[in-house]
Design a protein around this motif. Structure first.
Motif, PDB file in Angstrom:
ATOM      1  N   ALA A  57       0.710  -1.318  -0.002  1.00 13.22           N
ATOM      2  CA  ALA A  57       0.106  -0.005   0.060  1.00 13.22           C
ATOM      3  C   ALA A  57       0.786   1.200  -0.234  1.00 13.22           C
ATOM      4  CB  ALA A  57      -1.005  -0.055   1.109  1.00 13.22           C
ATOM      5  N   GLU A  58       0.395   2.304  -0.355  1.00 16.08           N
ATOM      6  CA  GLU A  58       1.099   3.635  -0.569  1.00 16.08           C
ATOM      7  C   GLU A  58       0.076   4.761  -0.243  1.00 16.08           C
ATOM      8  OE1 GLU A  58       3.220   4.710  -4.173  1.00 16.08           O
ATOM      9  OE2 GLU A  58       3.475   2.271  -4.471  1.00 16.08           O
TER      10      GLU A  58
ATOM     11  N   GLY B 233      -0.372  11.206   5.842  1.00 17.49           N
ATOM     12  CA  GLY B 233      -0.386  10.382   7.200  1.00 17.49           C
ATOM     13  C   GLY B 233      -1.752   9.896   7.731  1.00 17.49           C
ATOM     14  N   ARG B 234      -2.887  10.411   7.198  1.00 18.25           N
ATOM     15  CA  ARG B 234      -4.030  10.113   7.700  1.00 18.25           C
ATOM     16  C   ARG B 234      -4.543   8.787   6.977  1.00 18.25           C
ATOM     17  NH1 ARG B 234      -6.470   9.513  11.858  1.00 18.25           N
ATOM     18  NH2 ARG B 234      -6.306  11.661  12.255  1.00 18.25           N
ATOM     19  N   THR B 235      -4.080   8.964   5.538  1.00 12.85           N
ATOM     20  CA  THR B 235      -4.401   7.861   4.626  1.00 12.85           C
ATOM     21  C   THR B 235      -3.552   6.750   5.062  1.00 12.85           C
ATOM     22  OG1 THR B 235      -4.960   9.490   2.932  1.00 12.85           O
ATOM     23  CG2 THR B 235      -4.203   6.885   2.248  1.00 12.85           C
TER      24      THR B 235
ATOM     25  N   VAL C 113      -2.431   5.813   7.835  1.00 16.59           N
ATOM     26  CA  VAL C 113      -2.904   5.036   9.293  1.00 16.59           C
ATOM     27  C   VAL C 113      -4.359   4.222   8.605  1.00 16.59           C
ATOM     28  CG1 VAL C 113      -4.224   5.413  11.056  1.00 16.59           C
ATOM     29  CG2 VAL C 113      -2.477   6.789  10.667  1.00 16.59           C
ATOM     30  N   THR C 114      -4.885   4.889   7.782  1.00 17.63           N
ATOM     31  CA  THR C 114      -5.861   3.802   7.469  1.00 17.63           C
ATOM     32  C   THR C 114      -5.682   2.790   6.688  1.00 17.63           C
ATOM     33  OG1 THR C 114      -7.455   5.785   6.801  1.00 17.63           O
ATOM     34  CG2 THR C 114      -8.183   3.852   5.683  1.00 17.63           C
ATOM     35  N   LEU C 115      -4.552   2.772   5.783  1.00 20.12           N
ATOM     36  CA  LEU C 115      -4.091   1.750   5.012  1.00 20.12           C
ATOM     37  C   LEU C 115      -3.368   0.673   6.034  1.00 20.12           C
ATOM     38  CD1 LEU C 115      -2.577   3.380   1.898  1.00 20.12           C
ATOM     39  CD2 LEU C 115      -4.752   2.006   2.005  1.00 20.12           C
ATOM     40  N   ALA C 116      -2.748   1.276   7.091  1.00 14.59           N
ATOM     41  CA  ALA C 116      -2.069   0.330   8.059  1.00 14.59           C
ATOM     42  C   ALA C 116      -3.134  -0.586   8.678  1.00 14.59           C
ATOM     43  CB  ALA C 116      -1.140   1.042   8.865  1.00 14.59           C
ATOM     44  N   ARG C 117      -4.209   0.000   8.923  1.00 17.67           N
ATOM     45  CA  ARG C 117      -5.309  -0.851   9.836  1.00 17.67           C
ATOM     46  C   ARG C 117      -5.834  -1.772   8.718  1.00 17.67           C
ATOM     47  NH1 ARG C 117      -9.354   3.327  12.992  1.00 17.67           N
ATOM     48  NH2 ARG C 117     -10.127   1.403  13.506  1.00 17.67           N
ATOM     49  N   ALA C 118      -6.054  -1.593   7.480  1.00 13.67           N
ATOM     50  CA  ALA C 118      -6.547  -2.603   6.614  1.00 13.67           C
ATOM     51  C   ALA C 118      -5.485  -3.561   6.195  1.00 13.67           C
ATOM     52  CB  ALA C 118      -6.946  -1.573   5.308  1.00 13.67           C
TER      53      ALA C 118
ATOM     54  N   ILE D 188       8.966  11.677   7.457  1.00 13.19           N
ATOM     55  CA  ILE D 188       8.823  12.358   8.794  1.00 13.19           C
ATOM     56  C   ILE D 188       7.901  13.395   8.671  1.00 13.19           C
ATOM     57  CG2 ILE D 188      10.640  13.762   8.810  1.00 13.19           C
ATOM     58  CD1 ILE D 188      11.444  12.366  11.546  1.00 13.19           C
ATOM     59  N   ARG D 189       7.912  14.085   7.481  1.00 15.42           N
ATOM     60  CA  ARG D 189       7.041  15.246   7.332  1.00 15.42           C
ATOM     61  C   ARG D 189       5.899  14.939   6.227  1.00 15.42           C
ATOM     62  NH1 ARG D 189      10.187  21.032   7.556  1.00 15.42           N
ATOM     63  NH2 ARG D 189      11.898  19.725   6.252  1.00 15.42           N
ATOM     64  N   MET D 190       4.657  14.887   6.686  1.00 11.16           N
ATOM     65  CA  MET D 190       3.569  14.831   5.662  1.00 11.16           C
ATOM     66  C   MET D 190       2.427  15.706   6.209  1.00 11.16           C
ATOM     67  SD  MET D 190       3.361  10.768   4.637  1.00 11.16           S
ATOM     68  CE  MET D 190       3.436  10.130   6.703  1.00 11.16           C
ATOM     69  N   PRO D 191       1.517  16.242   4.960  1.00  5.02           N
ATOM     70  CA  PRO D 191       0.494  16.697   5.295  1.00  5.02           C
ATOM     71  C   PRO D 191      -0.939  15.850   6.421  1.00  5.02           C
ATOM     72  CG  PRO D 191       0.343  16.177   3.074  1.00  5.02           C
ATOM     73  CD  PRO D 191       1.667  15.638   3.388  1.00  5.02           C
ATOM     74  N   ILE D 192      -1.769  16.737   6.638  1.00  8.43           N
ATOM     75  CA  ILE D 192      -2.651  16.199   7.374  1.00  8.43           C
ATOM     76  C   ILE D 192      -2.219  15.777   8.928  1.00  8.43           C
ATOM     77  CG2 ILE D 192      -4.915  14.785   7.520  1.00  8.43           C
ATOM     78  CD1 ILE D 192      -4.942  14.736   4.511  1.00  8.43           C
ATOM     79  N   LEU D 193      -1.545  14.467   8.762  1.00  8.46           N
ATOM     80  CA  LEU D 193      -0.776  14.063   9.727  1.00  8.46           C
ATOM     81  C   LEU D 193       0.694  13.810   9.394  1.00  8.46           C
ATOM     82  CD1 LEU D 193      -2.796  10.866  11.410  1.00  8.46           C
ATOM     83  CD2 LEU D 193      -2.478  13.197  12.345  1.00  8.46           C
ATOM     84  N   ASP D 194       1.636  14.450  10.203  1.00  9.48           N
ATOM     85  CA  ASP D 194       2.885  14.091  10.006  1.00  9.48           C
ATOM     86  C   ASP D 194       3.275  12.650  10.471  1.00  9.48           C
ATOM     87  OD1 ASP D 194       3.564  13.767  12.847  1.00  9.48           O
ATOM     88  OD2 ASP D 194       4.265  16.012  12.809  1.00  9.48           O
TER      89      ASP D 194
END
Length: 218
Positions: free
Chosen positions: A31-32, A36-38, A40-45, A55-61
């Motif tokens: 998954a890619e 950061g928010r996406t 997290v969602t993909l990690a859960r799935a 280390i630096r990303m939009p929405i959630l770092d």
């Protein structure tokens, strides 16, 4: 097979990292994400073995995403992708349960080694970022002689185990190197964390580096 989640808001970085990882037949990017928010969602799935996070990303770092991933997918190891000059983020990450730091400009072999180490339960510090990580950790952890004093409280075997943790070896690899069963190594590592007052393998690796144990381990 080592399933990997790759998250970086730069599409070119993601593409380059994906190509490098694809060169190893035992690693698969499942998954890619570009934020950061996406991630997290993909990690859960997908429940990947390793999450490779910018280390630096939009929405959630990357650090906030790492915290969420550890909460929802605790078996996923976290590797942070960083560049020089991101000291504030690195300093924050030192207190969290990340499995290591990789420089975006790292040699491809370092990237593969880092993913494999994290997947096996080890820690990995990219050699070119390790010194900076150690310097940043120095404000909260013993340096030089003080680190040697702290590790002096450990038994000889515990220092051997700590040195190999600092070198990025997993518990299984340490067991093979020292002819110990993995459960025994896990017990040693837990005791070392407690006696040194560290929270994770990266913090333990910093103490090992500062005390000169990693150099001694060869």
């Amino acid at each position: 097979m080592i399933p990997v989640l790759l998250a970086d808001d730069d599409a070119m970085i993601r593409s380059g990292v994906r190509v490098i990882l694809a060169a190893d037949p035992e690693i698969e990017v499942v998954a890619e994400a570009a934020d950061g928010r996406t991630a997290v969602t993909l990690a859960r799935a997908h429940r990947p073995r390793v999450a490779l996070l910018d280390i630096r990303m939009p929405i959630l770092d990357g650090l906030a995403a790492a915290s969420e991933i550890r909460r929802h997918a605790p078996d996923t190891a976290i590797l942070m992708l960083t560049t020089f000059g991101e000291d504030d983020y690195i300093a924050r990450a030192l207190g969290d349960g990340v499995s290591g730091f990789l420089l975006k400009a790292s040699d491809p072999r370092e990237l593969l080694a880092g993913v494999r180490a994290a997947a096996d339960g080890g820690a990995y510090l990219s050699p070119r970022v390790a010194r900076r990580v150690i310097e940043l950790g120095g404000a909260r952890m013993a340096r030089g002689p003080a680190a040697r004093d702290r590790t002096g409280m450990l038994t000889g075997r515990e220092r051997e185990v700590l040195a190999l943790v600092g070198a990025g070896l997993s518990n299984a690899e340490i067991g093979r190197r020292l002819f110990l069963v993995e459960g025994t190594v896990k017990s040693y590592v837990s005791t070392i964390f407690s006696r040194l007052g560290v929270r994770n393998r990266v913090q333990a690796a910093i103490v090992a580096y500062d005390a000169g144990l990693v150099d001694e381990a060869g």
